[in-house]
Design a protein around this motif. Structure first.
Motif, PDB file in Angstrom:
ATOM      1  N   GLN A  25       0.804  -1.221   0.000  1.00  0.00           N
ATOM      2  CA  GLN A  25       0.000   0.000   0.000  1.00  0.00           C
ATOM      3  C   GLN A  25       0.842   1.279   0.000  1.00  0.00           C
ATOM      4  N   LEU A  26       1.971   1.259   0.704  1.00  0.00           N
ATOM      5  CA  LEU A  26       2.784   2.461   0.866  1.00  0.00           C
ATOM      6  C   LEU A  26       4.056   2.438   0.027  1.00  0.00           C
ATOM      7  N   GLU A  27       4.256   1.323  -0.690  1.00  0.00           N
ATOM      8  CA  GLU A  27       5.458   1.141  -1.504  1.00  0.00           C
ATOM      9  C   GLU A  27       6.726   1.333  -0.674  1.00  0.00           C
ATOM     10  N   ILE A  28       6.692   0.762   0.530  1.00  0.00           N
ATOM     11  CA  ILE A  28       7.860   0.735   1.409  1.00  0.00           C
ATOM     12  C   ILE A  28       8.612  -0.548   1.098  1.00  0.00           C
ATOM     13  N   SER A  29       9.916  -0.488   1.060  1.00  0.00           N
ATOM     14  CA  SER A  29      10.679  -1.687   0.718  1.00  0.00           C
ATOM     15  C   SER A  29      10.616  -2.708   1.848  1.00  0.00           C
ATOM     16  N   SER A  30      10.732  -3.954   1.479  1.00  0.00           N
ATOM     17  CA  SER A  30      10.752  -5.014   2.484  1.00  0.00           C
ATOM     18  C   SER A  30      11.994  -4.892   3.360  1.00  0.00           C
ATOM     19  N   ALA A  31      13.066  -4.297   2.823  1.00  0.00           N
ATOM     20  CA  ALA A  31      14.278  -4.067   3.619  1.00  0.00           C
ATOM     21  C   ALA A  31      13.994  -3.074   4.750  1.00  0.00           C
ATOM     22  N   THR A  32      13.160  -2.079   4.485  1.00  0.00           N
ATOM     23  CA  THR A  32      12.789  -1.110   5.517  1.00  0.00           C
ATOM     24  C   THR A  32      11.983  -1.795   6.607  1.00  0.00           C
ATOM     25  N   ILE A  33      11.056  -2.647   6.223  1.00  0.00           N
ATOM     26  CA  ILE A  33      10.254  -3.386   7.204  1.00  0.00           C
ATOM     27  C   ILE A  33      11.166  -4.309   8.019  1.00  0.00           C
ATOM     28  N   ALA A  34      12.154  -4.912   7.367  1.00  0.00           N
ATOM     29  CA  ALA A  34      13.104  -5.779   8.070  1.00  0.00           C
ATOM     30  C   ALA A  34      13.913  -4.978   9.092  1.00  0.00           C
ATOM     31  N   LYS A  35      14.327  -3.763   8.717  1.00  0.00           N
ATOM     32  CA  LYS A  35      15.051  -2.906   9.658  1.00  0.00           C
ATOM     33  C   LYS A  35      14.182  -2.598  10.871  1.00  0.00           C
ATOM     34  N   MET A  36      12.923  -2.332  10.638  1.00  0.00           N
ATOM     35  CA  MET A  36      12.006  -2.041  11.736  1.00  0.00           C
ATOM     36  C   MET A  36      11.848  -3.267  12.626  1.00  0.00           C
ATOM     37  N   GLY A  37      11.829  -4.436  12.027  1.00  0.00           N
ATOM     38  CA  GLY A  37      11.725  -5.674  12.786  1.00  0.00           C
ATOM     39  C   GLY A  37      12.922  -5.909  13.696  1.00  0.00           C
ATOM     40  N   LYS A  38      14.057  -5.323  13.325  1.00  0.00           N
ATOM     41  CA  LYS A  38      15.279  -5.446  14.125  1.00  0.00           C
ATOM     42  C   LYS A  38      15.458  -4.279  15.087  1.00  0.00           C
ATOM     43  N   GLY A  39      14.497  -3.346  15.095  1.00  0.00           N
ATOM     44  CA  GLY A  39      14.588  -2.195  15.984  1.00  0.00           C
ATOM     45  C   GLY A  39      15.575  -1.147  15.508  1.00  0.00           C
ATOM     46  N   GLU A  40      15.814  -1.102  14.211  1.00  0.00           N
ATOM     47  CA  GLU A  40      16.745  -0.123  13.646  1.00  0.00           C
ATOM     48  C   GLU A  40      15.994   1.128  13.194  1.00  0.00           C
ATOM     49  N   ALA A  41      16.718   2.207  13.048  1.00  0.00           N
ATOM     50  CA  ALA A  41      16.128   3.482  12.642  1.00  0.00           C
ATOM     51  C   ALA A  41      15.719   3.456  11.171  1.00  0.00           C
ATOM     52  N   VAL A  42      14.608   4.100  10.872  1.00  0.00           N
ATOM     53  CA  VAL A  42      14.171   4.318   9.492  1.00  0.00           C
ATOM     54  C   VAL A  42      13.859   5.804   9.358  1.00  0.00           C
ATOM     55  N   SER A  43      13.675   6.260   8.142  1.00  0.00           N
ATOM     56  CA  SER A  43      13.485   7.692   7.920  1.00  0.00           C
ATOM     57  C   SER A  43      12.156   8.180   8.492  1.00  0.00           C
ATOM     58  N   VAL A  44      12.149   9.439   8.862  1.00  0.00           N
ATOM     59  CA  VAL A  44      10.931  10.065   9.372  1.00  0.00           C
ATOM     60  C   VAL A  44       9.872  10.081   8.275  1.00  0.00           C
ATOM     61  N   HIS A  45      10.296  10.189   7.034  1.00  0.00           N
ATOM     62  CA  HIS A  45       9.353  10.175   5.908  1.00  0.00           C
ATOM     63  C   HIS A  45       8.564   8.860   5.877  1.00  0.00           C
ATOM     64  N   VAL A  46       9.239   7.755   6.087  1.00  0.00           N
ATOM     65  CA  VAL A  46       8.567   6.446   6.123  1.00  0.00           C
ATOM     66  C   VAL A  46       7.590   6.396   7.296  1.00  0.00           C
ATOM     67  N   LEU A  47       8.028   6.851   8.458  1.00  0.00           N
ATOM     68  CA  LEU A  47       7.162   6.844   9.635  1.00  0.00           C
ATOM     69  C   LEU A  47       5.929   7.725   9.418  1.00  0.00           C
ATOM     70  N   GLU A  48       6.129   8.867   8.765  1.00  0.00           N
ATOM     71  CA  GLU A  48       5.004   9.759   8.464  1.00  0.00           C
ATOM     72  C   GLU A  48       3.999   9.075   7.538  1.00  0.00           C
ATOM     73  N   ARG A  49       4.482   8.395   6.519  1.00  0.00           N
ATOM     74  CA  ARG A  49       3.585   7.701   5.586  1.00  0.00           C
ATOM     75  C   ARG A  49       2.789   6.607   6.290  1.00  0.00           C
ATOM     76  N   ILE A  50       3.451   5.885   7.185  1.00  0.00           N
ATOM     77  CA  ILE A  50       2.761   4.841   7.942  1.00  0.00           C
ATOM     78  C   ILE A  50       1.683   5.461   8.828  1.00  0.00           C
ATOM     79  N   CYS A  51       2.026   6.549   9.503  1.00  0.00           N
ATOM     80  CA  CYS A  51       1.056   7.224  10.380  1.00  0.00           C
ATOM     81  C   CYS A  51      -0.155   7.727   9.599  1.00  0.00           C
ATOM     82  N   ARG A  52       0.079   8.311   8.444  1.00  0.00           N
ATOM     83  CA  ARG A  52      -1.045   8.785   7.618  1.00  0.00           C
ATOM     84  C   ARG A  52      -1.932   7.616   7.193  1.00  0.00           C
ATOM     85  N   PHE A  53      -1.305   6.524   6.800  1.00  0.00           N
ATOM     86  CA  PHE A  53      -2.045   5.343   6.354  1.00  0.00           C
ATOM     87  C   PHE A  53      -2.900   4.768   7.478  1.00  0.00           C
TER      88      PHE A  53
END
Length: 73
Positions: A25-53
């Motif tokens: 839905q958000l065209e976020i890469s699976s690598a970004t989701i994997a980083k989140m799964g490991k508790g790593e930082a991702v861009s604020v832009h990605v977090l903003e898109r998730i929050c809007r969604f």
């Protein structure tokens, strides 16, 4: 300090969504989701898109846990 995305995972479960729904839905890469799964930082832009969604605030999807040496103020 470690980043926790437990709020996001809980929201996805509550709304019967999966991580792949964010990828599609958000065209976020699976690598970004994997980083989140490991508790790593991702861009604020990605977090903003998730929050809007999801119609939520950033504090609903992520938090900081623990403290590293020198972070205590």
């Amino acid at each position: 300090m470690m980043i926790s995305y437990n709020g996001l995972w809980k929201l996805l479960i509550d709304r019967k969504l999966q991580k792949k729904d964010l990828v599609e839905q958000l065209e976020i890469s699976s690598a970004t989701i994997a980083k989140m799964g490991k508790g790593e930082a991702v861009s604020v832009h990605v977090l903003e898109r998730i929050c809007r969604f999801l119609g939520c605030d950033i504090g609903d999807i992520m938090s900081f846990e623990g403290a590293e040496d020198g972070d205590r103020r």
